[in-house]
Structure formats: structure tokens, C-alpha cells
Motif scaffolding. Structure first.
Motif, PDB file in Angstrom:
ATOM      1  N   LYS A  51     -19.567 -47.605  23.840  1.00 27.44           N
ATOM      2  CA  LYS A  51     -20.848 -48.089  24.356  1.00 27.44           C
ATOM      3  C   LYS A  51     -22.020 -47.571  23.530  1.00 27.44           C
ATOM      4  O   LYS A  51     -23.020 -48.267  23.360  1.00 27.44           O
ATOM      5  CB  LYS A  51     -20.989 -47.726  25.831  1.00 27.44           C
ATOM      6  CG  LYS A  51     -20.066 -48.554  26.711  1.00 27.44           C
ATOM      7  CD  LYS A  51     -20.130 -48.142  28.164  1.00 27.44           C
ATOM      8  CE  LYS A  51     -19.173 -49.008  28.976  1.00 27.44           C
ATOM      9  NZ  LYS A  51     -19.097 -48.587  30.376  1.00 27.44           N
ATOM     10  N   SER A  54     -22.056 -49.653  20.336  1.00 30.76           N
ATOM     11  CA  SER A  54     -22.457 -51.046  20.550  1.00 30.76           C
ATOM     12  C   SER A  54     -23.835 -51.172  21.188  1.00 30.76           C
ATOM     13  O   SER A  54     -24.258 -52.273  21.539  1.00 30.76           O
ATOM     14  CB  SER A  54     -21.408 -51.783  21.386  1.00 30.76           C
ATOM     15  OG  SER A  54     -21.284 -51.190  22.661  1.00 30.76           O
ATOM     16  N   VAL A  56     -25.032 -50.019  24.092  1.00 32.16           N
ATOM     17  CA  VAL A  56     -25.145 -50.051  25.554  1.00 32.16           C
ATOM     18  C   VAL A  56     -25.745 -48.746  26.066  1.00 32.16           C
ATOM     19  O   VAL A  56     -26.575 -48.750  26.971  1.00 32.16           O
ATOM     20  CB  VAL A  56     -23.773 -50.329  26.208  1.00 32.16           C
ATOM     21  CG1 VAL A  56     -23.852 -50.232  27.730  1.00 32.16           C
ATOM     22  CG2 VAL A  56     -23.247 -51.695  25.781  1.00 32.16           C
ATOM     23  N   HIS A  57     -25.316 -47.620  25.486  1.00 29.21           N
ATOM     24  CA  HIS A  57     -25.854 -46.301  25.838  1.00 29.21           C
ATOM     25  C   HIS A  57     -26.457 -45.656  24.600  1.00 29.21           C
ATOM     26  O   HIS A  57     -26.024 -45.921  23.472  1.00 29.21           O
ATOM     27  CB  HIS A  57     -24.768 -45.362  26.381  1.00 29.21           C
ATOM     28  CG  HIS A  57     -24.204 -45.746  27.698  1.00 29.21           C
ATOM     29  ND1 HIS A  57     -24.971 -46.036  28.800  1.00 29.21           N
ATOM     30  CD2 HIS A  57     -22.910 -45.879  28.108  1.00 29.21           C
ATOM     31  CE1 HIS A  57     -24.189 -46.331  29.817  1.00 29.21           C
ATOM     32  NE2 HIS A  57     -22.932 -46.256  29.424  1.00 29.21           N
ATOM     33  N   SER A  75     -29.926 -50.757  20.088  1.00 33.01           N
ATOM     34  CA  SER A  75     -29.963 -51.653  21.235  1.00 33.01           C
ATOM     35  C   SER A  75     -28.757 -52.572  21.087  1.00 33.01           C
ATOM     36  O   SER A  75     -28.228 -52.730  19.980  1.00 33.01           O
ATOM     37  CB  SER A  75     -31.257 -52.474  21.239  1.00 33.01           C
ATOM     38  OG  SER A  75     -31.234 -53.430  20.188  1.00 33.01           O
ATOM     39  N   PRO A  76     -28.309 -53.212  22.159  1.00 32.38           N
ATOM     40  CA  PRO A  76     -27.206 -54.168  22.018  1.00 32.38           C
ATOM     41  C   PRO A  76     -27.512 -55.266  20.999  1.00 32.38           C
ATOM     42  O   PRO A  76     -26.654 -55.647  20.214  1.00 32.38           O
ATOM     43  CB  PRO A  76     -27.043 -54.739  23.425  1.00 32.38           C
ATOM     44  CG  PRO A  76     -27.508 -53.637  24.327  1.00 32.38           C
ATOM     45  CD  PRO A  76     -28.663 -53.004  23.571  1.00 32.38           C
TER      46      PRO A  76
END
Length: 161
Positions: A51, A54, A56-57, A75-76
Motif C-alpha cells: 500500500k 502504490s 494508498v498509505h 498518491s495513488p
């Protein structure tokens, strides 16, 4: 040369009055054409690391390098723009859409398209499936497709951007 590299990634989560260390000093790189496996028991931080990579976090500290560009966090959207795609166990497919629509939808979103053309949708899907060497009837709704084919659709979608 590494196409993706993480250096000293650390991540903590607050759970009430406690802080849990999910990742401590994780570093590795992946070269062009290389495949790796991230393995470990439940709760070892595998999903947290994915995450972070990618977007997400955000990590608490560390560095992410994607094709020589350095990021403290992503950021995503940035991750996708830099070529990072994650295929989760649930495939994140929309069962009421066709396979072609599931493959092409992220492209239309990425391009901020206001209209979606059926012809362009089929063209995108055909190209993505050919890229991975798969022949699937992309006109079928995803709800009518086998699990193995759903996984291939998710892979085709990931290679499309």
C-alpha cells in the motif's frame, strides 16, 4: 538498474493508546524483468508495504525510487502514472461490467474522458489481452467469467496504463 526501490521504509499505526510498528527499515529493489515474492505470516507488514508502494498509505520515513525519480510518499494517481499497478486477491473487478469495460475503465478515468466509446473500449481490451497473450471473450459480464479468467482480466487491466 532498479526500476523500483524502497529504502528504510518505516510505518507505525496508532491503536488507541498503543503504537504498533508495522514496518521497520525495509529496503529492496526490483530490476527490469525481475519478479519477486513478498512473503511472511499474517500481520508481518506485506500489505502495508504494498500500500505504501502504490500510494494508498504514506510511510513515516524512508524513500521510494521509481525509475530514478525519488518520492517520500506517493498518491495513488502518482503511483499509477509512474507505472505501479497492484492486483489484489479480490481483483477489484466490477461484476456488472463486461471484461472489456473492466480492462478499459482505468484508462478512461486516467485520461479524464467524459465519454466512453464501445469501439475504443473493445480496442483497449483487445490490445491489453494480446499484450499478455490471452484470448478471452471480453464481451461477457465479469460475473459470468471463471476465477482464472478474472485474474487474467485484472492483469490485462494493470498492463494497460
Amino acid at each position: 538498474m532498479n526500476v523500483i526501490e524502497v529504502q528504510n521504509i518505516t510505518k507505525h499505526y496508532s491503536l488507541g493508546t498503543q503504537t504498533v510498528e508495522a514496518l521497520r527499515g525495509i529496503s529492496f529493489g526490483i530490476e527490469q524483468g525481475e519478479f519477486i515474492a513478498i512473503m511472511g505470516p499474517s500481520g508481518s507488514g506485506k500489505s502495508t508495504l504494498i500500500k505504501i508502494m502504490s500510494g494508498v498509505h504514506a510511510p513515516d520515513s524512508g524513500l521510494i525510487r521509481l525509475d530514478r525519480k525519488e518520492f517520500n510518499q506517493l498518491s495513488p494517481r502518482q503511483a499509477v502514472q509512474e507505472g505501479v499497478q497492484v492486483i489484489f486477491q479480490d481483483f477489484s473487478l466490477l461484476p456488472n461490467l463486461t471484461a472489456a469495460e473492466n480492462i478499459a475503465l482505468p484508462t478512461f478515468i486516467y485520461e479524464n474522458s467524459k465519454f466512453i466509446s464501445k469501439r475504443e473500449t473493445k480496442k483497449i481490451a483487445q490490445s491489453a489481452l494480446e499484450l499478455i497473450g490471452v484470448d478471452i471473450d471480453f464481451n461477457l459480464p465479469v460475473s459470468d467469467i471463471s476465477i482464472a479468467s478474472k485474474q487474467l482480466i485484472a492483469i490485462a487491466r494493470a498492463t494497460n496504463l
